[in-house]
Enzyme design. Sequence first.
Site, PDB file in Angstrom:
ATOM      1  N   LYS A  13      41.800 -49.122 -22.756  1.00 38.66           N
ATOM      2  CA  LYS A  13      40.390 -49.226 -23.173  1.00 38.66           C
ATOM      3  C   LYS A  13      39.693 -50.381 -22.453  1.00 38.66           C
ATOM      4  O   LYS A  13      38.596 -50.243 -21.937  1.00 38.66           O
ATOM      5  CB  LYS A  13      40.275 -49.463 -24.691  1.00 38.66           C
ATOM      6  CG  LYS A  13      40.920 -48.405 -25.545  1.00 38.66           C
ATOM      7  CD  LYS A  13      40.751 -48.713 -27.021  1.00 38.66           C
ATOM      8  CE  LYS A  13      41.433 -49.983 -27.489  1.00 38.66           C
ATOM      9  NZ  LYS A  13      42.911 -49.955 -27.386  1.00 38.66           N
ATOM     10  N   ARG A  88      37.207 -49.945 -35.575  1.00 37.03           N
ATOM     11  CA  ARG A  88      38.639 -49.693 -35.641  1.00 37.03           C
ATOM     12  C   ARG A  88      39.048 -49.139 -36.992  1.00 37.03           C
ATOM     13  O   ARG A  88      40.223 -48.864 -37.217  1.00 37.03           O
ATOM     14  CB  ARG A  88      39.348 -51.015 -35.444  1.00 37.03           C
ATOM     15  CG  ARG A  88      40.334 -51.008 -34.342  1.00 37.03           C
ATOM     16  CD  ARG A  88      40.937 -52.369 -34.348  1.00 37.03           C
ATOM     17  NE  ARG A  88      42.002 -52.472 -33.441  1.00 37.03           N
ATOM     18  CZ  ARG A  88      41.886 -52.937 -32.209  1.00 37.03           C
ATOM     19  NH1 ARG A  88      40.722 -53.284 -31.743  1.00 37.03           N
ATOM     20  NH2 ARG A  88      42.941 -53.038 -31.465  1.00 37.03           N
ATOM     21  N   ARG A 127      52.098 -55.946 -19.362  1.00 36.45           N
ATOM     22  CA  ARG A 127      50.727 -56.470 -19.274  1.00 36.45           C
ATOM     23  C   ARG A 127      50.744 -57.987 -19.150  1.00 36.45           C
ATOM     24  O   ARG A 127      51.506 -58.679 -19.820  1.00 36.45           O
ATOM     25  CB  ARG A 127      49.925 -56.072 -20.504  1.00 36.45           C
ATOM     26  CG  ARG A 127      48.573 -56.787 -20.508  1.00 36.45           C
ATOM     27  CD  ARG A 127      47.580 -56.168 -21.418  1.00 36.45           C
ATOM     28  NE  ARG A 127      47.996 -56.142 -22.801  1.00 36.45           N
ATOM     29  CZ  ARG A 127      47.269 -55.602 -23.761  1.00 36.45           C
ATOM     30  NH1 ARG A 127      46.121 -55.038 -23.477  1.00 36.45           N
ATOM     31  NH2 ARG A 127      47.700 -55.610 -25.002  1.00 36.45           N
ATOM     32  N   ARG A 160      50.643 -61.669 -23.906  1.00 33.74           N
ATOM     33  CA  ARG A 160      49.994 -61.923 -25.197  1.00 33.74           C
ATOM     34  C   ARG A 160      51.023 -61.984 -26.319  1.00 33.74           C
ATOM     35  O   ARG A 160      52.001 -61.244 -26.309  1.00 33.74           O
ATOM     36  CB  ARG A 160      48.983 -60.805 -25.489  1.00 33.74           C
ATOM     37  CG  ARG A 160      47.596 -61.140 -25.024  1.00 33.74           C
ATOM     38  CD  ARG A 160      46.656 -59.964 -25.036  1.00 33.74           C
ATOM     39  NE  ARG A 160      46.690 -59.138 -26.230  1.00 33.74           N
ATOM     40  CZ  ARG A 160      45.906 -58.072 -26.397  1.00 33.74           C
ATOM     41  NH1 ARG A 160      45.046 -57.718 -25.456  1.00 33.74           N
ATOM     42  NH2 ARG A 160      45.981 -57.345 -27.492  1.00 33.74           N
ATOM     43  N   ARG A 171      51.494 -52.386 -34.346  1.00 35.99           N
ATOM     44  CA  ARG A 171      50.111 -52.075 -33.970  1.00 35.99           C
ATOM     45  C   ARG A 171      49.906 -50.572 -33.823  1.00 35.99           C
ATOM     46  O   ARG A 171      48.846 -50.050 -34.159  1.00 35.99           O
ATOM     47  CB  ARG A 171      49.759 -52.790 -32.665  1.00 35.99           C
ATOM     48  CG  ARG A 171      49.570 -54.280 -32.855  1.00 35.99           C
ATOM     49  CD  ARG A 171      49.590 -55.039 -31.551  1.00 35.99           C
ATOM     50  NE  ARG A 171      48.484 -54.739 -30.678  1.00 35.99           N
ATOM     51  CZ  ARG A 171      48.450 -55.039 -29.386  1.00 35.99           C
ATOM     52  NH1 ARG A 171      49.492 -55.638 -28.822  1.00 35.99           N
ATOM     53  NH2 ARG A 171      47.408 -54.742 -28.667  1.00 35.99           N
TER      54      ARG A 171
HETATM   55  P1  AP5 Z   1      44.439 -52.466 -21.419  1.00 31.82           P
HETATM   56  O1  AP5 Z   1      43.227 -52.004 -20.663  1.00 31.82           O
HETATM   57  O2  AP5 Z   1      44.625 -53.929 -21.627  1.00 31.82           O
HETATM   58  O3  AP5 Z   1      44.560 -51.648 -22.787  1.00 31.82           O
HETATM   59  P2  AP5 Z   1      43.751 -51.758 -24.139  1.00 31.82           P
HETATM   60  O4  AP5 Z   1      43.641 -50.358 -24.655  1.00 31.82           O
HETATM   61  O5  AP5 Z   1      42.491 -52.524 -23.952  1.00 31.82           O
HETATM   62  O6  AP5 Z   1      44.818 -52.565 -24.963  1.00 31.82           O
HETATM   63  P3  AP5 Z   1      44.681 -53.729 -26.022  1.00 31.82           P
HETATM   64  O7  AP5 Z   1      46.070 -54.119 -26.405  1.00 31.82           O
HETATM   65  O8  AP5 Z   1      43.786 -54.822 -25.517  1.00 31.82           O
HETATM   66  O9  AP5 Z   1      44.045 -52.983 -27.152  1.00 31.82           O
HETATM   67  P4  AP5 Z   1      44.143 -53.343 -28.590  1.00 31.82           P
HETATM   68  O10 AP5 Z   1      43.141 -52.382 -29.097  1.00 31.82           O
HETATM   69  O11 AP5 Z   1      45.438 -53.275 -29.262  1.00 31.82           O
HETATM   70  O12 AP5 Z   1      43.835 -54.915 -28.578  1.00 31.82           O
HETATM   71  P5  AP5 Z   1      42.530 -55.732 -28.877  1.00 31.82           P
HETATM   72  O13 AP5 Z   1      42.467 -56.832 -27.927  1.00 31.82           O
HETATM   73  O14 AP5 Z   1      41.341 -54.831 -29.037  1.00 31.82           O
HETATM   74  O15 AP5 Z   1      45.707 -51.849 -20.673  1.00 31.82           O
HETATM   75  C1  AP5 Z   1      47.031 -52.098 -21.146  1.00 31.82           C
HETATM   76  C2  AP5 Z   1      47.983 -52.306 -19.949  1.00 31.82           C
HETATM   77  O16 AP5 Z   1      48.091 -51.083 -19.217  1.00 31.82           O
HETATM   78  C3  AP5 Z   1      47.470 -53.343 -18.951  1.00 31.82           C
HETATM   79  O17 AP5 Z   1      48.562 -54.041 -18.432  1.00 31.82           O
HETATM   80  C4  AP5 Z   1      46.772 -52.523 -17.872  1.00 31.82           C
HETATM   81  O18 AP5 Z   1      46.765 -53.192 -16.636  1.00 31.82           O
HETATM   82  C5  AP5 Z   1      47.612 -51.259 -17.871  1.00 31.82           C
HETATM   83  N1  AP5 Z   1      46.849 -50.054 -17.555  1.00 31.82           N
HETATM   84  C6  AP5 Z   1      45.569 -49.754 -17.915  1.00 31.82           C
HETATM   85  N2  AP5 Z   1      45.203 -48.543 -17.471  1.00 31.82           N
HETATM   86  C7  AP5 Z   1      46.298 -48.034 -16.822  1.00 31.82           C
HETATM   87  C8  AP5 Z   1      46.562 -46.797 -16.167  1.00 31.82           C
HETATM   88  N3  AP5 Z   1      45.642 -45.821 -16.096  1.00 31.82           N
HETATM   89  N4  AP5 Z   1      47.807 -46.630 -15.632  1.00 31.82           N
HETATM   90  C9  AP5 Z   1      48.748 -47.592 -15.711  1.00 31.82           C
HETATM   91  N5  AP5 Z   1      48.556 -48.796 -16.316  1.00 31.82           N
HETATM   92  C10 AP5 Z   1      47.343 -49.001 -16.873  1.00 31.82           C
HETATM   93  O19 AP5 Z   1      42.876 -56.278 -30.323  1.00 31.82           O
HETATM   94  C11 AP5 Z   1      43.923 -57.183 -30.562  1.00 31.82           C
HETATM   95  C12 AP5 Z   1      43.985 -57.488 -32.057  1.00 31.82           C
HETATM   96  O20 AP5 Z   1      42.731 -58.067 -32.497  1.00 31.82           O
HETATM   97  C13 AP5 Z   1      44.188 -56.272 -32.977  1.00 31.82           C
HETATM   98  O21 AP5 Z   1      45.544 -55.929 -33.108  1.00 31.82           O
HETATM   99  C14 AP5 Z   1      43.554 -56.798 -34.270  1.00 31.82           C
HETATM  100  O22 AP5 Z   1      44.433 -57.667 -34.950  1.00 31.82           O
HETATM  101  C15 AP5 Z   1      42.372 -57.626 -33.791  1.00 31.82           C
HETATM  102  N6  AP5 Z   1      41.139 -56.844 -33.719  1.00 31.82           N
HETATM  103  C16 AP5 Z   1      40.398 -56.586 -32.597  1.00 31.82           C
HETATM  104  N7  AP5 Z   1      39.326 -55.826 -32.896  1.00 31.82           N
HETATM  105  C17 AP5 Z   1      39.384 -55.599 -34.234  1.00 31.82           C
HETATM  106  C18 AP5 Z   1      38.574 -54.856 -35.144  1.00 31.82           C
HETATM  107  N8  AP5 Z   1      37.491 -54.182 -34.729  1.00 31.82           N
HETATM  108  N9  AP5 Z   1      38.930 -54.834 -36.453  1.00 31.82           N
HETATM  109  C19 AP5 Z   1      40.020 -55.511 -36.889  1.00 31.82           C
HETATM  110  N10 AP5 Z   1      40.844 -56.211 -36.093  1.00 31.82           N
HETATM  111  C20 AP5 Z   1      40.527 -56.245 -34.772  1.00 31.82           C
END
Ligand code: AP5
Length: 213
Positions: A13, A88, A127, A160, A171
């Site tokens: 994402k 979310r 990552r 991370r 997660r």
């Molecule tokens: P990446 O693009 O980093 O993936 P992502 O979907 O953004 O993953 P996140 O872990 O950041 O999502 P998340 O939703 O769990 O975390 P967030 O920070 O929002 O890609 C992942 C890896 O794959 C990378 O290494 C990338 O290079 C690679 N990649 C990408 N595309 C690829 C492809 N096509 N092919 C191969 N490799 C590829 O949230 C973290 C925490 O914050 C949550 O767990 C929660 O505790 C809290 N939080 C955040 N938002 C909220 C909310 N709205 N409500 C409540 N808690 C929240």
Amino acid sequence: MKIIMLGAPGAGKGTQAKMIAEKYGLPHISTGDIFRANIKNGTELGKEAKEYMDKGLLVPDELTVRLLLDRVAKDDCRNGYVLDGFPRTIPQAEVLDAELAKLGEKVDYAINVDVPDENIVNRMSGRRACLSCGATYHIVSIPPKKEGICDVCGSELVLRDDDRPETVQKRLTVYHEQTQPLIDFYEKKGALRSVDGTLPMEEVFAAITEILG
Ligand code: AP5
């Protein structure tokens, strides 16, 4: 254009949201990045959020919603935005819809980046993230030019805290229980578009730009 990104943790994402933001000149708003910046700066919000994030749990809606609504009220969001990691939960989506409805607006596209669970743990362990500017890499598929160093700002890259395999499993469970229902939610509103997130990132992006025009 108001776009939200859906998909499991690690589906890509953030990677796609940054590319969309750049191409269409929209701000990229990641609630995860905002929480991580607060943790890094030692704020009260950061301390509270970290307790949940390190366990793989969601930060409570009341903290997250206020933070997001304050952010989208800023001037740079007047022409739209890409939301990455929000909403979310169904209550978060309902609040966002209600706030947009007050302005006569709505979510235009909910882009679901579809990646099966079995691909996720592998992606997360590879990552590397820059906690200074939010850039993301993968040690095999998207490596930085210099190992361990961010191409964008030169800071050190880290694994991370919530990317350890046991936390990733948690997660994923939380995703299926609390976030996946949003796919139906936006499908019923006619905003849902799904792309195959297992393809190389340029191909995923091409599929998204075809949708967005
Ligand atoms: P990446 O693009 O980093 O993936 P992502 O979907 O953004 O993953 P996140 O872990 O950041 O999502 P998340 O939703 O769990 O975390 P967030 O920070 O929002 O890609 C992942 C890896 O794959 C990378 O290494 C990338 O290079 C690679 N990649 C990408 N595309 C690829 C492809 N096509 N092919 C191969 N490799 C590829 O949230 C973290 C925490 O914050 C949550 O767990 C929660 O505790 C809290 N939080 C955040 N938002 C909220 C909310 N709205 N409500 C409540 N808690 C929240």
